[in-house]
Design a protein around this motif. Structure first.
Motif, mmCIF file in Angstrom:
data_model
loop_
_atom_site.group_PDB
_atom_site.id
_atom_site.type_symbol
_atom_site.label_atom_id
_atom_site.label_comp_id
_atom_site.label_asym_id
_atom_site.label_seq_id
_atom_site.Cartn_x
_atom_site.Cartn_y
_atom_site.Cartn_z
ATOM 1 N N UNK A 46 0.821 -1.205 0.000
ATOM 2 C CA UNK A 46 0.000 0.000 0.000
ATOM 3 C C UNK A 46 0.858 1.260 0.000
ATOM 4 N N UNK A 47 1.846 1.289 0.890
ATOM 5 C CA UNK A 47 2.721 2.451 0.992
ATOM 6 C C UNK A 47 3.491 2.666 -0.308
ATOM 7 N N UNK A 48 3.886 1.555 -0.954
ATOM 8 C CA UNK A 48 4.606 1.665 -2.219
ATOM 9 C C UNK A 48 3.785 2.388 -3.272
ATOM 10 N N UNK A 49 2.486 2.092 -3.313
ATOM 11 C CA UNK A 49 1.607 2.768 -4.276
ATOM 12 C C UNK A 49 1.377 4.224 -3.871
ATOM 13 N N UNK A 50 1.046 4.428 -2.600
ATOM 14 C CA UNK A 50 0.715 5.769 -2.114
ATOM 15 C C UNK A 50 1.879 6.734 -2.284
ATOM 16 N N UNK A 51 3.097 6.273 -2.027
ATOM 17 C CA UNK A 51 4.271 7.149 -2.072
ATOM 18 C C UNK A 51 4.888 7.266 -3.459
ATOM 19 N N UNK A 52 4.360 6.551 -4.441
ATOM 20 C CA UNK A 52 4.959 6.565 -5.776
ATOM 21 C C UNK A 52 4.690 7.889 -6.489
ATOM 22 N N UNK A 53 5.421 8.115 -7.574
ATOM 23 C CA UNK A 53 5.295 9.363 -8.334
ATOM 24 C C UNK A 53 4.270 9.260 -9.462
ATOM 25 N N UNK A 62 -4.036 0.996 -9.195
ATOM 26 C CA UNK A 62 -3.109 0.021 -8.611
ATOM 27 C C UNK A 62 -3.551 -0.453 -7.224
ATOM 28 N N UNK A 63 -4.327 0.376 -6.533
ATOM 29 C CA UNK A 63 -4.810 0.003 -5.205
ATOM 30 C C UNK A 63 -5.899 -1.061 -5.290
ATOM 31 N N UNK A 64 -6.707 -1.018 -6.337
ATOM 32 C CA UNK A 64 -7.872 -1.898 -6.444
ATOM 33 C C UNK A 64 -7.539 -3.377 -6.300
ATOM 34 N N UNK A 65 -6.573 -3.921 -7.057
ATOM 35 C CA UNK A 65 -6.286 -5.352 -6.900
ATOM 36 C C UNK A 65 -5.761 -5.710 -5.516
ATOM 37 N N UNK A 66 -5.095 -4.774 -4.838
ATOM 38 C CA UNK A 66 -4.617 -5.032 -3.478
ATOM 39 C C UNK A 66 -5.807 -5.166 -2.530
ATOM 40 N N UNK A 67 -6.801 -4.300 -2.690
ATOM 41 C CA UNK A 67 -7.989 -4.375 -1.845
ATOM 42 C C UNK A 67 -8.737 -5.677 -2.080
ATOM 43 N N UNK A 105 -14.503 0.945 -1.954
ATOM 44 C CA UNK A 105 -13.400 1.330 -2.841
ATOM 45 C C UNK A 105 -13.351 2.850 -2.998
ATOM 46 N N UNK A 106 -14.516 3.477 -3.195
ATOM 47 C CA UNK A 106 -14.554 4.938 -3.335
ATOM 48 C C UNK A 106 -14.035 5.622 -2.081
ATOM 49 N N UNK A 107 -14.449 5.111 -0.914
ATOM 50 C CA UNK A 107 -14.052 5.726 0.354
ATOM 51 C C UNK A 107 -12.537 5.652 0.552
ATOM 52 N N UNK A 108 -11.945 4.539 0.163
ATOM 53 C CA UNK A 108 -10.502 4.370 0.338
ATOM 54 C C UNK A 108 -9.717 5.164 -0.691
#
Length: 205
Positions: A46-53, A62-67, A105-108
């Motif tokens: 999660x952090x890898x996606x959030x902190x990416x450029x 990219x978050x969707x498949x993780x959820x 998903x929308x909330x996150x």
């Protein structure tokens, strides 16, 4: 009506009985270690996606498949509907779960843009009923660390998040109270909630 997913939580952690202490302790150590390892892995992704450029839109994608892989959205949805899950028809249940997926998903994903430079530290674990609670501290630049518990269940066959505890309140418990109150105000009609969720999704930007 509040149909967003809050980030607060309150959950009572259950201790093993003294009589079962040796067995319970051995189980707790093993389950706790597995749960901490899972939270470390999931959190790092999660952090890898959030902190990416990458762009915000790409982050959301990219978050969707993780959820879907690491969060038991169906179980959370059933819990949030509470006693009304049992009174809902199979058609209502199917429609509700589909809507709940989108609402969650929308909330996150709506929050992703608020985070950057995030780090987290995994702490201790403890039994939480049949699940395991893993404590973490989430750090954001210029803000105090946020103590957050992740409730991990293995009932689906693999570890998955079934609740998040933050600021003294439970995501799923708070949402169940909101949904239950709304349905009760509408004469116990589950369709009233489905209509409200439909409208919320339609108005989402």
């Amino acid at each position: 009506m509040q149909t967003s997913i809050p980030r607060r939580h309150a959950l009572a952690l259950l201790a093993a009985t003294a009589a079962a202490m040796p067995v319970a302790s051995a189980w707790a150590v093993d389950a706790g270690a597995q749960a901490r390892s899972f939270v470390t892995m999931f959190g790092n992704k999660l952090v890898g996606v959030v902190n990416s450029d990458i762009s915000l839109e790409k982050k959301k994608q990219d978050i969707l498949p993780l959820l879907e892989q690491y969060v038991d959205v169906d179980a959370i949805g059933r819990y949030c509907l509470g006693r009304y899950w049992r009174t809902a028809t199979p058609e209502q249940q199917t429609r509700y779960i589909k809507l709940f997926h989108q609402v969650l998903v929308n909330a996150i994903t709506d929050k992703i843009g608020d985070y950057r430079g995030v780090t987290f530290v995994v702490g201790s674990s403890a039994p939480a009923g049949e699940d395991t609670a893993v404590s973490t501290v989430i750090n954001r630049p210029g803000q105090p660390g946020a103590d957050t518990q992740w409730i991990i269940s293995t009932t689906s066959g693999s570890p998955k998040v079934v609740d998040v505890v933050g600021e003294g309140a439970s995501l799923r418990l708070t949402q169940r109270q909101d949904y239950g109150s709304f349905i009760a105000r509408n004469g116990g009609n589950v369709d009233a909630l489905l209509h409200a969720l439909d409208k919320q999704i339609a108005n989402h930007h």
